[in-house]
Design an enzyme around this catalytic site. Structure first.
Site, PDB file in Angstrom:
ATOM      1  N   CYS A  65       1.772   2.546   3.523  1.00 19.50           N
ATOM      2  CA  CYS A  65       3.051   1.726   3.953  1.00 19.50           C
ATOM      3  C   CYS A  65       4.181   2.116   3.247  1.00 19.50           C
ATOM      4  CB  CYS A  65       2.761   0.140   3.833  1.00 19.50           C
ATOM      5  SG  CYS A  65       1.180  -0.580   4.257  1.00 19.50           S
ATOM      6  N   CYS A 106       0.763  -1.193  -0.032  1.00 18.47           N
ATOM      7  CA  CYS A 106      -0.091  -0.030  -0.005  1.00 18.47           C
ATOM      8  C   CYS A 106       0.840   1.302  -0.314  1.00 18.47           C
ATOM      9  CB  CYS A 106      -1.003   0.045   1.187  1.00 18.47           C
ATOM     10  SG  CYS A 106      -0.005   0.201   2.601  1.00 18.47           S
ATOM     11  N   ASP A 160       4.875  17.111 -36.400  1.00 20.61           N
ATOM     12  CA  ASP A 160       5.925  17.804 -37.455  1.00 20.61           C
ATOM     13  C   ASP A 160       5.899  16.856 -38.539  1.00 20.61           C
ATOM     14  OD1 ASP A 160       8.548  19.048 -38.078  1.00 20.61           O
ATOM     15  OD2 ASP A 160       9.445  16.993 -37.852  1.00 20.61           O
TER      16      ASP A 160
END
Length: 715
Positions: free
Chosen positions: A26, A23, A404
């Site tokens: 954590c 997580c 381009d």
């Protein structure tokens, strides 16, 4: 900081791989703990890549102690790469504990039905289930509670111990098991998402056959030096970046560039680590060490990209920081206030515990990172390098794409298709010699085309150019034998006070421009001497890509080119481009991008990452072509296409838009589920185990939804 200090800091940096990092909160806590170690100056934990960079000195045991709150395991980078074996189910301690806890819960349920809920054996079995399944959870939760660090483990610990305190033993045990399953799902989902990175790291072989001092030896890639001669047989993967010294073959570059068709390579051509030699025997001179190969750069940039938080993720992280304490305060109020007025302490405490459980933000916290990690990993496997969650989100909101022309919509290797003498002052051979002398030192693609044409016609001039000047986007001029010559666009030639363009020359220019040719004129100080018509071949899939972009809802496609209006119009119409901007200098391209943004457009600029760097930086999103082996493209752009395949752009837009939808769906679903559960708690309809099951289901659904991003493919 002095140069010495910077060098020292760089030398002291060590990269580690992390297991059990499930997580984001954590990860943040672990980073804080490592930074507090005595000999550590700095630490960066990358949750998406499960990776940590430590600046300073620290042992593995010290680092693991800093991550003991979540049983985080630390391994050195190379050790992590080498260890690819999965831990069998029966050897995984968490799985064994979960299984044993579930067995005890089942035995407790059987005992409850035969002996009753209050029987000593029933309670003992439930207690055993709670302790075995939740021991590590309780340790972490209580430790965090003492430190006033409120996270989801604190919520679950209070809920489970509270359930036991009011005699709801079976509910407490059920909560333990469901929470353990939820954590396992989080681990699985993040590992599944991270697997795309690990698969990238495993593309290149770990050993190579090298010829040194006339002997063939097999070495680890870490021991190979720049300049070593690498021997690669047909069918083998190329272990290192290098240049072919001997042999020719077709190389499958799909692992790096995503190109499906093998590319022909000959002596002098560059090859990349991880690509596959399909036919011939090759001897390759190593040009980069293993840590500097194109593949290593891709892996590093993908991992760093996953550490970059998208705006949606930053919002969720900020929200979760205040959300958990707010839930705890609300639960306390529910447990205390109603009983003071209407009684029923046990009932209201139970509802407060259910609120703690349902308030656990697991699904919400994982909803965004798992989608971002999955999308970036999937893109990398298809040869598209997205350099952060923020760029993934931006790509999903783009409504205008500017291209381009040269090297992007066209192949970038123009050729002279027509040469016309416009004066008898010089012979054809002399004119070609002059043109070659002027253009041979220029890097511009059109200059290279004229130089090649002159050489093909036999020009090997020794003419020396003095007072040479290159005017960006216009042409060149210089003196040869004291005569000033110019070679450039008609507009550039017409600017000179000594060179007006007669009607006949204007007509010759317009004839070629009407065919989509770029015209260059060669002049001396008195008159126009010759005309070169140059054409750059359009990429075979350019028109199809433009159509795809319009089909996916792109409001406008724009072509930016230095070509004249007539030539640009012909090419633009062939491609189906909606807006054509011609005769632009590099600074004009930047101004065009800025103008589009000022009109409210969300603009992506597609270029080669070298000449287009200012425009790429100015656009909402910069996309560079041909990132493989091109440092400038990798550094300048927000997204780099590792090959020169325009087909990757519609794929990237579709993937990004789907990722945006998934993130929004996940956040909305996670919020909605929490709100619904909270409404059901107040009248007492939601039990403790149902609350956990709600959170578990939410985590499972947002994870499965995010993993759908792995299914996005090129069309």
């Amino acid at each position: 900081m002095s140069q010495h200090d910077m060098t020292q800091t760089k030398q002291d940096e060590t990269v580690y791989r992390l297991d059990n990092l499930t997580c984001g909160s954590c990860a943040a806590k672990f980073e804080k703990n490592v930074k507090s170690l005595p000999n550590v100056q700095d630490c960066r934990v990358n949750f998406g890549a499960s990776k940590m960079t430590v600046c300073g000195k620290a042992t593995i045991s010290e680092l693991e102690e800093a991550g003991a709150f979540d049983q985080i395991k630390v391994r050195e980078d190379q050790q992590w790469i080498a260890e690819t074996k999965k831990v069998p189910f029966w050897k995984n301690r968490e799985n064994i504990q979960l299984l044993l806890s579930a067995v005890l819960l089942l035995l407790g349920a059987i005992s409850s039905s035969t002996s009753g809920e209050k029987a000593v054996l029933t309670i003992a079995l439930y207690i055993g289930s709670i302790v075995i399944g939740g021991w590590s959870l309780f340790l972490s939760g209580l430790r965090n509670l003492v430190r006033l660090e409120f996270d989801m483990k604190v919520l679950m610990t209070i809920a489970i111990l509270g359930a036991a305190a009011i005699g709801e033993w079976s509910e407490g045990a059920t909560v333990v098991i469901l929470f353990a399953i939820s954590e396992s799902l989080e681990r699985y989902s993040m590992e599944r998402a991270r697997k795309s990175i690990r698969s990238l790291m495993e593309i290149a072989p770990k050993q190579a056959t090298i010829r040194r001092d006339g002997k063939e030896i097999t070495l680890s890639v870490d021991e190979i030096q720049v300049g070593d001669l690498m021997l690669v047989k047909p069918g083998q993967k190329i272990p290192m970046d290098g240049k072919i010294n001997l042999g020719s073959s077709y190389i499958n570059q799909a692992p790096i560039t995503g190109e499906s068709i093998p590319v022909s390579k000959d002596v002098g051509d560059d090859v990349f680590a991880g690509t596959i030699n399909q036919e011939g025997y090759l001897e390759i001179q190593v040009t980069k060490r293993v840590k500097d190969t194109t593949l290593s750069k891709i892996v590093h940039l993908v991992e760093e990209a996953q550490a970059e938080r998208a705006p949606a993720q930053a919002f969720v992280d900020r929200f979760a920081r205040y959300y958990t304490p707010a839930i705890m305060l609300l639960a306390l109020l529910i447990a205390v206030l109603p009983p003071l007025f209407i009684g029923g302490w046990s009932e209201w405490i139970y509802r407060a515990l259910a609120l703690l459980v349902v308030g656990c933000p697991c699904a919400l916290v994982i909803s965004t990172p798992v989608a971002i990690v999955t999308a970036i990993g999937n893109a990398a496997r298809h040869g598209v390098l997205i350099k952060g969650g923020i760029h993934l989100e931006t790509a999903g909101s783009i409504d205008t794409i500017a291209f381009d022309k040269t090297g992007t919509l066209t192949k970038g290797t123009p050729t002279v298709t027509h040469f016309e003498m416009l004066s008898e002052v010089e012979s054809k051979e002399s004119l070609l010699d002059i043109a070659y002398a002027l253009e041979r030192n220029s890097q511009h693609p059109i200059a290279a085309a004229i130089s090649r044409y002159a050489q093909e016609q036999g020009s090997q001039t020794e003419k020396q150019v003095t007072a040479f000047t290159s005017v960006t986007g216009k042409g060149v001029e210089g003196k040869i034998d004291e005569t000033l010559y110019r070679l450039g666009k008609p507009s550039y030639i017409a600017e000179s006070p000594t060179n007006s363009l007669p009607e006949s020359i204007q007509q010759a220019v317009e004839r070629q421009q009407a065919k989509g040719q770029t015209v260059m004129l060669l002049t001396n100080e008195q008159q126009v001497l010759a005309l070169f018509a140059v054409q750059d071949e359009i990429r075979s899939n350019s028109a199809d890509v433009i159509q795809q972009l319009h089909r996916v809802g792109m409001k406008q496609t724009v072509m930016l080119t230095g070509d004249n209006q007539a030539t640009a119009q012909v090419i633009g119409e062939q491609l189906g481009i909606s807006q054509i901007q011609s005769e632009l200098l590099p600074e004009d391209k930047l101004a065009q991008i800025q103008a589009l943004r000022n009109q409210g457009a969300k603009v992506a600029m597609v270029g080669d990452g070298i000449n287009d760097a200012p425009a790429l930086a100015t656009a909402n999103l910069g996309i560079a072509m041909g990132g493989a082996g091109t440092d400038t493209a990798l550094e300048t752009a927000d997204i780099a296409l590792m090959g020169d395949d325009l087909q990757k752009i519609p794929f990237t837009i579709r993937l990004s838009r789907k990722a945006l939808r998934v993130i929004k769906q996940n956040i909305t679903f996670a919020f909605g589920l929490k709100l619904l559960a909270l409404l059901l708690i107040i009248p007492g309809y939601l039990t403790l185990w149902m609350a956990v099951f709600t959170d578990l289901g939410g985590t499972l659904i947002v994870t499965a939804n995010a993993l759908r991003l792995l299914r996005v493919r090129e069309k």
